[in-house]
Design a protein around this motif. Structure first.
Motif, PDB file in Angstrom:
ATOM      1  N   ASN A  52     -25.399   2.503  74.845  1.00 35.61           N
ATOM      2  CA  ASN A  52     -26.380   1.461  75.164  1.00 35.61           C
ATOM      3  C   ASN A  52     -25.681   0.213  75.686  1.00 35.61           C
ATOM      4  N   LEU A  53     -24.632  -0.211  74.981  1.00 35.38           N
ATOM      5  CA  LEU A  53     -23.874  -1.391  75.417  1.00 35.38           C
ATOM      6  C   LEU A  53     -23.209  -1.134  76.762  1.00 35.38           C
ATOM      7  N   LEU A  54     -22.692   0.071  76.953  1.00 33.96           N
ATOM      8  CA  LEU A  54     -22.053   0.441  78.223  1.00 33.96           C
ATOM      9  C   LEU A  54     -23.044   0.346  79.379  1.00 33.96           C
ATOM     10  N   ILE A  81     -25.475  -2.195  84.218  1.00 28.55           N
ATOM     11  CA  ILE A  81     -26.637  -2.630  85.003  1.00 28.55           C
ATOM     12  C   ILE A  81     -26.509  -4.101  85.385  1.00 28.55           C
ATOM     13  N   LEU A  82     -26.055  -4.922  84.445  1.00 30.41           N
ATOM     14  CA  LEU A  82     -25.851  -6.339  84.772  1.00 30.41           C
ATOM     15  C   LEU A  82     -24.808  -6.497  85.873  1.00 30.41           C
ATOM     16  N   ALA A  89     -21.718   8.409  83.345  1.00 30.64           N
ATOM     17  CA  ALA A  89     -20.581   8.304  84.270  1.00 30.64           C
ATOM     18  C   ALA A  89     -20.694   7.061  85.148  1.00 30.64           C
ATOM     19  N   ILE A  90     -21.893   6.820  85.692  1.00 32.28           N
ATOM     20  CA  ILE A  90     -22.106   5.630  86.512  1.00 32.28           C
ATOM     21  C   ILE A  90     -21.907   4.363  85.680  1.00 32.28           C
ATOM     22  N   GLY A  91     -22.423   4.390  84.453  1.00 29.65           N
ATOM     23  CA  GLY A  91     -22.251   3.231  83.575  1.00 29.65           C
ATOM     24  C   GLY A  91     -20.795   2.932  83.300  1.00 29.65           C
ATOM     25  N   LEU A  92     -19.989   3.984  83.093  1.00 32.04           N
ATOM     26  CA  LEU A  92     -18.572   3.788  82.829  1.00 32.04           C
ATOM     27  C   LEU A  92     -17.863   3.175  84.038  1.00 32.04           C
TER      28      LEU A  92
END
Length: 604
Positions: free
Chosen positions: A476-478, A483-484, A17-20
């Motif tokens: 993984n790509l998400l 993070i970047l 969720a955070i990544g999205l």
């Protein structure tokens, strides 16, 4: 164990969720913008400034698509570059010299994302467009500047030690002191050795004088040269900050050069003007000896003096000895002279500078003192007033036939710091936004094609486990992009290459897991047992392989610079996300599938 732990489900769900959320801002394009920031330390950046900026644009009938206020200033977004240019001109006319109005490019992501810190990645020069400068540091000037300081320092040392000398001057790359008595010379040699360990002082005979020649030791010269480059880099960063540039790249190249890359800069002429200028301030005394000025005008400039012209066109003969330099400046702000309302620069000196300035003005009441601005190897006397009284408190005003823009630029350069040595732009390259967009498109297509080919192969070869691996590859790509973005990293073409490499390494981990599961099935294990043992055995190999990759990435990060370091950062983050998705996320999906389709065989 019979169930996949609940806490792992929660951790994975929260991570995805955070990544999205933190990946979303990268899908919004950049739009033309204008940034309004303060050029004075005492000016507030508050809601009133935001309101004034919006009212200015509305009064000028300039359409804009949004405005926001943050710690760096007011940012206003526009639909196109024409409106952006008009908005910049209107805002610059409104706010004047107290504010810096700069062109910029900003993301069009919703405000609610920015409010939680969800910001897009910065794009490097090769992706976003911008300007690249290579600057050469004048090392000889750095040594000469240090020598000039030692003239003043040694004069003060002789005075404080009550050593009688007949003269002091720069000569042959060092400083020469002249004495009439050998005992005074011996005392001077002892005092110099004691107080200035960076100097080599030795006695000389010649011309009927007793002389002491002092010069910098080789190791001191090397330290000054290295320090000049580092100081100039820091000062260039300050100047870039004044321009309002996001994520500039400023780093040393070789022993004497500095690379400056300003991604997204549209006003390249303004950037070149500010970075290329090497303005430093020098305070010197005017040579008012009878006949000296006439002699200089006749072509015979007295030794130890320089002939300049004031801004009003009058010639002035200035002593070469520097009383005070710009490195004693704490702050410099544009303003106005209270006596005649002319533009001026108000300068605050540090403690040492204030003390020196007080002593000089006390000892030279009734004499003239020149304020010299040295820029691009050219010196200009801004003003040469008469010292009416002792000036204490460390507050100095510089004025004299300058307009508001000149006062603002001079204050900016002084506030950003005086360069330790002059610098010259020896290379300039501009990367247009269209070329940057082309690089982004090509890099994006390379990642998409690589992802598609990997996904197709693994789905055909491993069927259901291949589909699960593809989902993990997407996550993984998400997570990598998220993070970047959270780190506000700068993405360049090498970074895109690292992302493509990360996808390849991630699929390797999934291949190891799937092959181990197949091997356990061939040995007669049921599905649940095969999955359990497959993940257990493959995880060890995956961790060992990725540790070696991480060691390579760390070496590149520590020893590399520029593109190599950027590649290493993305690679290391990609290794972490690959291990997480290959070992943890895919196992969660397999556990969910087993619970739904083969409940009797669950043994995970």
């Amino acid at each position: 164990m019979n169930r996949y732990p609940i806490w792992k489900y929660v951790v994975i769900a929260v991570a995805v969720a955070i990544g999205l959320v933190y990946t979303l801002p990268n899908f919004f394009p950049e739009v033309p913008a204008v940034q309004v920031s303060s050029s004075k330390a005492g000016v507030k950046l508050d809601a009133a400034l935001l309101q004034a900026a919006e009212e200015t644009l509305k009064a000028a009938s300039i359409p804009y698509r949004g405005a926001s206020l943050d710690a760096s200033g007011v940012k206003l977004r526009f639909e196109d570059t024409d409106a952006q240019i008009k908005g910049k001109d209107a805002l610059a006319a409104k706010f004047g010299a107290n504010y810096i109005v700069a062109l910029n490019l900003l993301s069009a992501s919703p405000q609610w994302l920015a409010s939680i810190g969800a910001l897009p990645m910065y794009l490097g020069l090769d992706l976003r467009g911008g300007v690249h400068f290579l600057l050469q540091v004048d090392m000889k000037a750095a040594i000469d500047k240090a020598g000039d300081r030692y003239v003043s320092d040694l004069r003060g040392l002789m005075r404080s030690e009550k050593i009688q000398y007949s003269g002091i001057a720069r000569e042959g790359g060092g400083v020469v002191l002249r004495f009439r008595e050998d005992a005074e010379r011996a005392k001077a040699l002892f005092a110099i050795d004691k107080n200035y360990p960076d100097l080599i002082a030795r006695a000389q005979e010649g011309g009927g004088d007793l002389r002491v020649f002092a010069q910098l030791k080789p190791e001191a010269q090397k330290r000054i040269q290295d320090g000049a480059v580092l100081q100039n880099i820091q000062i260039l960063r300050n100047r870039v900050n004044e321009l309002g540039v996001a994520e500039p790249i400023i780093q040393q190249q070789g022993a004497e050069r500095v690379v400056v890359q300003l991604p997204g800069v549209q006003d390249t002429a303004r950037a070149k003007d500010i970075l290329g200028r090497t303005a430093t301030l020098e305070i010197r005394l005017v040579n008012e000896e009878p006949g000296a000025l006439e002699q200089a005008l006749a072509g015979q400039v007295p030794f130890g003096s320089d002939l300049y012209t004031e801004r009003n066109g009058a010639p002035v003969l200035v002593r070469r000895a520097v009383v005070l330099t710009g490195d004693r400046i704490n702050d410099a702000q544009p303003g106005f002279d209270q006596r005649n309302a002319e533009p001026a620069v108000h300068v605050s000196l540090d403690g040492t500078g204030a003390r020196l300035f007080k002593e000089v003005t006390r000892e030279n009441v009734g004499k003239r003192m020149a304020i010299v601005l040295v820029e691009k190897a050219k010196s200009e006397v801004i003003t040469a007033p008469v010292i009416r009284e002792e000036i204490g408190g460390g507050r100095v005003q510089i004025s004299g036939r300058m307009n508001t823009r000149e006062a603002n630029d001079i204050a900016l350069l002084m506030r950003a710091g005086a360069l330790a040595a002059p610098m010259e732009i020896v290379e300039e390259r501009t990367v247009g936004p269209s070329l940057g967009k082309e690089n982004i498109d090509k890099g994006f297509r390379s990642v998409v094609w690589g992802f598609s080919v990997l996904a197709a192969f693994i789905c055909v070869y491993y069927l259901l486990m291949g589909l699960i691996s593809t989902i993990a590859l997407s996550i993984n790509l998400l997570l990598l992009v998220a993070i970047l973005s959270m780190l506000q990293a700068t993405l360049t073409l090498p970074g895109i290459a690292a992302i493509a490499l990360t996808l390849g390494m991630a699929i390797d981990a999934n291949v190891l897991i799937n092959e181990r599961i197949r091997e356990e099935r061939r040995r007669g294990r049921n599905v649940a047992q095969a999955v359990e043992l497959g993940y257990k055995e493959a995880s060890r190999t995956i961790f060992e392989a990725n540790v070696t990759h991480a060691i390579s990435g760390l070496i590149m990060l520590m020893l590399g610079s520029g593109p190599v370091k950027g590649f290493a950062v993305v690679l290391l983050i990609g290794i972490a996300t690959s291990v997480f998705t290959a070992v943890t996320f895919t196992r969660m999906l397999v556990a969910l599938w087993l619970r739904k389709n083969r409940p009797s065989d669950i043994n995970i």
